[in-house]
Design a protein around this motif. Structure first.
Motif, PDB file in Angstrom:
ATOM      1  N   ASN A  78     -41.861   9.557  36.525  1.00 18.97           N
ATOM      2  CA  ASN A  78     -40.603  10.293  36.607  1.00 18.97           C
ATOM      3  C   ASN A  78     -39.407   9.352  36.752  1.00 18.97           C
ATOM      4  O   ASN A  78     -38.336   9.607  36.195  1.00 18.97           O
ATOM      5  N   ILE A  79     -39.594   8.258  37.512  1.00 19.14           N
ATOM      6  CA  ILE A  79     -38.519   7.266  37.653  1.00 19.14           C
ATOM      7  C   ILE A  79     -38.151   6.709  36.285  1.00 19.14           C
ATOM      8  O   ILE A  79     -36.967   6.650  35.907  1.00 19.14           O
ATOM      9  N   VAL A  80     -39.165   6.309  35.543  1.00 19.36           N
ATOM     10  CA  VAL A  80     -38.932   5.716  34.227  1.00 19.36           C
ATOM     11  C   VAL A  80     -38.292   6.724  33.278  1.00 19.36           C
ATOM     12  O   VAL A  80     -37.370   6.390  32.525  1.00 19.36           O
ATOM     13  N   GLN A  81     -38.762   7.971  33.312  1.00 17.83           N
ATOM     14  CA  GLN A  81     -38.201   8.984  32.418  1.00 17.83           C
ATOM     15  C   GLN A  81     -36.731   9.236  32.715  1.00 17.83           C
ATOM     16  O   GLN A  81     -35.915   9.400  31.792  1.00 17.83           O
ATOM     17  N   ILE A  82     -36.365   9.263  33.987  1.00 15.15           N
ATOM     18  CA  ILE A  82     -34.952   9.454  34.361  1.00 15.15           C
ATOM     19  C   ILE A  82     -34.105   8.295  33.847  1.00 15.15           C
ATOM     20  O   ILE A  82     -32.993   8.495  33.323  1.00 15.15           O
ATOM     21  N   LEU A  83     -34.618   7.064  33.966  1.00 20.66           N
ATOM     22  CA  LEU A  83     -33.880   5.899  33.467  1.00 20.66           C
ATOM     23  C   LEU A  83     -33.758   5.939  31.945  1.00 20.66           C
ATOM     24  O   LEU A  83     -32.731   5.543  31.392  1.00 20.66           O
ATOM     25  N   LYS A  84     -34.794   6.419  31.269  1.00 25.56           N
ATOM     26  CA  LYS A  84     -34.722   6.559  29.809  1.00 25.56           C
ATOM     27  C   LYS A  84     -33.710   7.630  29.410  1.00 25.56           C
ATOM     28  O   LYS A  84     -32.894   7.431  28.495  1.00 25.56           O
ATOM     29  N   ASP A  85     -33.759   8.766  30.095  1.00 23.97           N
ATOM     30  CA  ASP A  85     -32.845   9.871  29.770  1.00 23.97           C
ATOM     31  C   ASP A  85     -31.388   9.472  29.961  1.00 23.97           C
ATOM     32  O   ASP A  85     -30.493   9.984  29.284  1.00 23.97           O
ATOM     33  N   ALA A  86     -31.162   8.545  30.902  1.00 28.54           N
ATOM     34  CA  ALA A  86     -29.794   8.062  31.163  1.00 28.54           C
ATOM     35  C   ALA A  86     -29.401   6.924  30.223  1.00 28.54           C
ATOM     36  O   ALA A  86     -28.320   6.346  30.372  1.00 28.54           O
ATOM     37  N   ASN A  87     -30.293   6.616  29.258  1.00 30.93           N
ATOM     38  CA  ASN A  87     -30.071   5.495  28.328  1.00 30.93           C
ATOM     39  C   ASN A  87     -29.880   4.172  29.057  1.00 30.93           C
ATOM     40  O   ASN A  87     -29.195   3.269  28.575  1.00 30.93           O
ATOM     41  N   PHE A  88     -30.507   4.070  30.224  1.00 32.41           N
ATOM     42  CA  PHE A  88     -30.419   2.835  31.004  1.00 32.41           C
ATOM     43  C   PHE A  88     -31.446   1.816  30.522  1.00 32.41           C
ATOM     44  O   PHE A  88     -31.203   0.611  30.543  1.00 32.41           O
ATOM     45  N   ILE A  89     -32.602   2.323  30.101  1.00 31.34           N
ATOM     46  CA  ILE A  89     -33.653   1.454  29.585  1.00 31.34           C
ATOM     47  C   ILE A  89     -34.258   2.062  28.332  1.00 31.34           C
ATOM     48  O   ILE A  89     -34.088   3.254  28.060  1.00 31.34           O
ATOM     49  N   ASP A 106     -39.109  -0.586  25.089  1.00 31.02           N
ATOM     50  CA  ASP A 106     -39.317  -1.994  24.744  1.00 31.02           C
ATOM     51  C   ASP A 106     -38.904  -2.948  25.855  1.00 31.02           C
ATOM     52  O   ASP A 106     -39.399  -4.072  25.921  1.00 31.02           O
ATOM     53  N   CYS A 107     -37.994  -2.540  26.710  1.00 34.17           N
ATOM     54  CA  CYS A 107     -37.497  -3.475  27.727  1.00 34.17           C
ATOM     55  C   CYS A 107     -38.398  -3.511  28.959  1.00 34.17           C
ATOM     56  O   CYS A 107     -38.284  -4.404  29.787  1.00 34.17           O
ATOM     57  N   LEU A 108     -39.320  -2.555  29.088  1.00 34.27           N
ATOM     58  CA  LEU A 108     -40.226  -2.542  30.226  1.00 34.27           C
ATOM     59  C   LEU A 108     -41.358  -3.546  30.027  1.00 34.27           C
ATOM     60  O   LEU A 108     -41.775  -3.823  28.898  1.00 34.27           O
ATOM     61  N   VAL A 109     -41.864  -4.082  31.115  1.00 35.87           N
ATOM     62  CA  VAL A 109     -42.969  -5.039  31.085  1.00 35.87           C
ATOM     63  C   VAL A 109     -44.243  -4.316  31.510  1.00 35.87           C
ATOM     64  O   VAL A 109     -44.306  -3.750  32.605  1.00 35.87           O
ATOM     65  N   LYS A 110     -45.243  -4.335  30.647  1.00 27.62           N
ATOM     66  CA  LYS A 110     -46.498  -3.629  30.914  1.00 27.62           C
ATOM     67  C   LYS A 110     -47.517  -4.604  31.512  1.00 27.62           C
ATOM     68  O   LYS A 110     -47.920  -5.566  30.860  1.00 27.62           O
ATOM     69  N   PRO A 111     -47.944  -4.375  32.768  1.00 28.50           N
ATOM     70  CA  PRO A 111     -48.863  -5.320  33.426  1.00 28.50           C
ATOM     71  C   PRO A 111     -50.301  -5.130  32.988  1.00 28.50           C
ATOM     72  O   PRO A 111     -50.666  -4.114  32.386  1.00 28.50           O
ATOM     73  N   ASN A 112     -51.129  -6.113  33.328  1.00 25.64           N
ATOM     74  CA  ASN A 112     -52.575  -5.991  33.164  1.00 25.64           C
ATOM     75  C   ASN A 112     -53.190  -5.462  34.453  1.00 25.64           C
ATOM     76  O   ASN A 112     -52.632  -5.633  35.542  1.00 25.64           O
ATOM     77  N   GLU A 113     -54.326  -4.841  34.319  1.00 29.46           N
ATOM     78  CA  GLU A 113     -55.048  -4.304  35.482  1.00 29.46           C
ATOM     79  C   GLU A 113     -55.718  -5.433  36.262  1.00 29.46           C
ATOM     80  O   GLU A 113     -56.330  -6.329  35.689  1.00 29.46           O
ATOM     81  N   ALA A 114     -55.572  -5.420  37.565  1.00 31.97           N
ATOM     82  CA  ALA A 114     -56.271  -6.377  38.408  1.00 31.97           C
ATOM     83  C   ALA A 114     -57.767  -6.085  38.347  1.00 31.97           C
ATOM     84  O   ALA A 114     -58.195  -4.952  38.591  1.00 31.97           O
ATOM     85  N   ASN A 115     -58.566  -7.100  38.001  1.00 26.79           N
ATOM     86  CA  ASN A 115     -60.011  -6.888  37.939  1.00 26.79           C
ATOM     87  C   ASN A 115     -60.678  -7.388  39.228  1.00 26.79           C
ATOM     88  O   ASN A 115     -59.994  -7.825  40.161  1.00 26.79           O
ATOM     89  N   GLU A 116     -61.981  -7.315  39.275  1.00 23.40           N
ATOM     90  CA  GLU A 116     -62.695  -7.662  40.514  1.00 23.40           C
ATOM     91  C   GLU A 116     -62.443  -9.108  40.935  1.00 23.40           C
ATOM     92  O   GLU A 116     -62.257  -9.395  42.119  1.00 23.40           O
ATOM     93  N   ASP A 117     -62.439 -10.032  39.965  1.00 19.51           N
ATOM     94  CA  ASP A 117     -62.193 -11.433  40.306  1.00 19.51           C
ATOM     95  C   ASP A 117     -60.813 -11.626  40.926  1.00 19.51           C
ATOM     96  O   ASP A 117     -60.647 -12.414  41.867  1.00 19.51           O
ATOM     97  N   ASP A 118     -59.824 -10.907  40.393  1.00 25.81           N
ATOM     98  CA  ASP A 118     -58.474 -10.986  40.957  1.00 25.81           C
ATOM     99  C   ASP A 118     -58.464 -10.454  42.386  1.00 25.81           C
ATOM    100  O   ASP A 118     -57.908 -11.073  43.300  1.00 25.81           O
ATOM    101  N   LEU A 119     -59.102  -9.313  42.579  1.00 23.45           N
ATOM    102  CA  LEU A 119     -59.094  -8.661  43.885  1.00 23.45           C
ATOM    103  C   LEU A 119     -59.843  -9.475  44.935  1.00 23.45           C
ATOM    104  O   LEU A 119     -59.480  -9.470  46.116  1.00 23.45           O
ATOM    105  N   LEU A 120     -60.859 -10.215  44.500  1.00 20.60           N
ATOM    106  CA  LEU A 120     -61.651 -11.011  45.432  1.00 20.60           C
ATOM    107  C   LEU A 120     -60.883 -12.200  45.996  1.00 20.60           C
ATOM    108  O   LEU A 120     -61.338 -12.829  46.958  1.00 20.60           O
TER     109      LEU A 120
END
Length: 337
Positions: free
Chosen positions: A41-52, A55-69
């Motif tokens: 909802n935060i992102v949608q509000i920013l999009k609706d306001a033409n703020f973002i 393409d400008c958002l950064v999509k992260p990778n999922e932390a896997n077991e090795d990362d969490l350990l």
């Protein structure tokens, strides 16, 4: 180097978000106090306001077991393979009756994505001077125990990754969620390189006395605290904290459960009070040339998404965030005063 760390385009802002942050659990999420669609909802509000744009958002990778350990024990991660244990953390009793494979996909995978987002945001904040993970802030989870809707210790992981991969030495955590951040506090007990300032309602969960031993600047508030008292205490204490300790980066846990009428925070801070709170924290970091990473953390009313979005817009309007890297962000922690 971790797969959770990667470079972003120059035209991208360090706004970290994945559309799979949001939790959908056969409709059961509608009966939970937490707005499981808050992040989207935060992102949608920013999009609706033409703020973002997307393409400008950064999509992260999922932390896997090795990362969490890197932080979590094998015993704790194994415990999450039992739906009953996850149901206790998420405070959704019906989840204990659901096969764990579905719990992993519908609830824990979004939380692992948000954890990966927090870790990435730490790296980007050092490079750009600021970063916001539109998610994360699971401050009740430690290396060995989850709780309070927090299954992974993303704040501890964020900091450990910076120490391992970015030679960061000194970190300040400023936790302005309504609740005490007992998870990372337990992880950093006896660690002088991590300065914790925690400002919370002393009458509500978790009341963790052992964890309080890690807090260097503790501001305990009463129920129904209002804007004026809140901002005076925040200003006094954050200024004092930055005189006592010079961090290489500041981790800002920006929970919105301090909002008036929040069912769990029991405080009376207004919409504008939250926006001014965030503005002041970013102002102080800019004045002291400290990179800042913001996590959205708690907030249990449907309207908090719009407040967070409005706060992000306000930070841009006040020139506290933007696409231009700050001139100090490229300096290494060793050379930063």
């Amino acid at each position: 180097m971790s797969r959770l760390y990667f470079d972003i385009r120059e035209d991208q802002w360090p706004l970290v978000y994945h559309d799979k942050y949001n939790v959908s659990f056969c409709g059961f999420e509608k009966f939970h106090v937490f707005d499981s669609k808050k992040w989207g909802n935060i992102v949608q509000i920013l999009k609706d306001a033409n703020f973002i744009s997307v393409d400008c958002l950064v999509k992260p990778n999922e932390a896997n077991e090795d990362d969490l350990l890197i932080v979590h024990t094998k015993k704790y991660l194994k415990s999450l393979k039992w739906s009953t244990n996850v149901a206790i953390i998420a405070e959704v009793p019906i989840m204990s009756c659901v096969p764990n494979v579905f719990v992993q996909r519908a609830y824990l995978k979004p939380m692992r994505l948000q954890t990966g987002g927090s870790i990435l945001a730490g790296k980007l904040a050092l490079e750009r001077g600021w970063a916001i993970n539109i998610g994360g802030g699971f401050h009740h989870c430690s290396s060995t125990k989850g709780g309070g809707f927090c299954p992974y210790a993303d704040i501890t992981l964020l900091i450990k990754f910076l120490v391992m991969y970015r030679s960061v030495q000194n970190v300040m955590i400023v936790d302005l969620d309504a609740h005490q951040g007992n998870g990372y506090e337990r992880d950093f007990l006896g660690v002088p390189e991590v300065y914790i300032m925690d400002m919370y309602n002393k009458y509500i969960y978790p009341k963790d006395e052992k964890a309080k031993g890690a807090i260097r600047r503790k501001i305990e508030l009463n129920n129904r605290v209002e804007d004026l008292e809140y901002m005076v205490k925040l200003r006094q204490n954050l200024k004092a904290a930055l005189k006592e300790f010079k961090p290489d980066i500041l981790v800002y846990n920006a929970g919105t459960d301090i909002l008036d009428d929040d069912p769990l925070g029991h405080m009376h801070i207004s919409d504008i009070g939250i926006i001014k709170r965030d503005e002041f924290v970013f102002e102080m970091c800019k004045a002291h040339k400290i990179p800042i990473v913001m996590l959205t953390s708690g907030g249990y009313l449907r309207k908090t998404a719009r407040i967070i979005a409005n706060s992000i817009v306000n930070l841009k309007n006040k020139n506290l965030i933007g696409n231009e890297p700050r001139n100090f962000a490229e300096r290494t922690p060793e050379t930063r005063e």
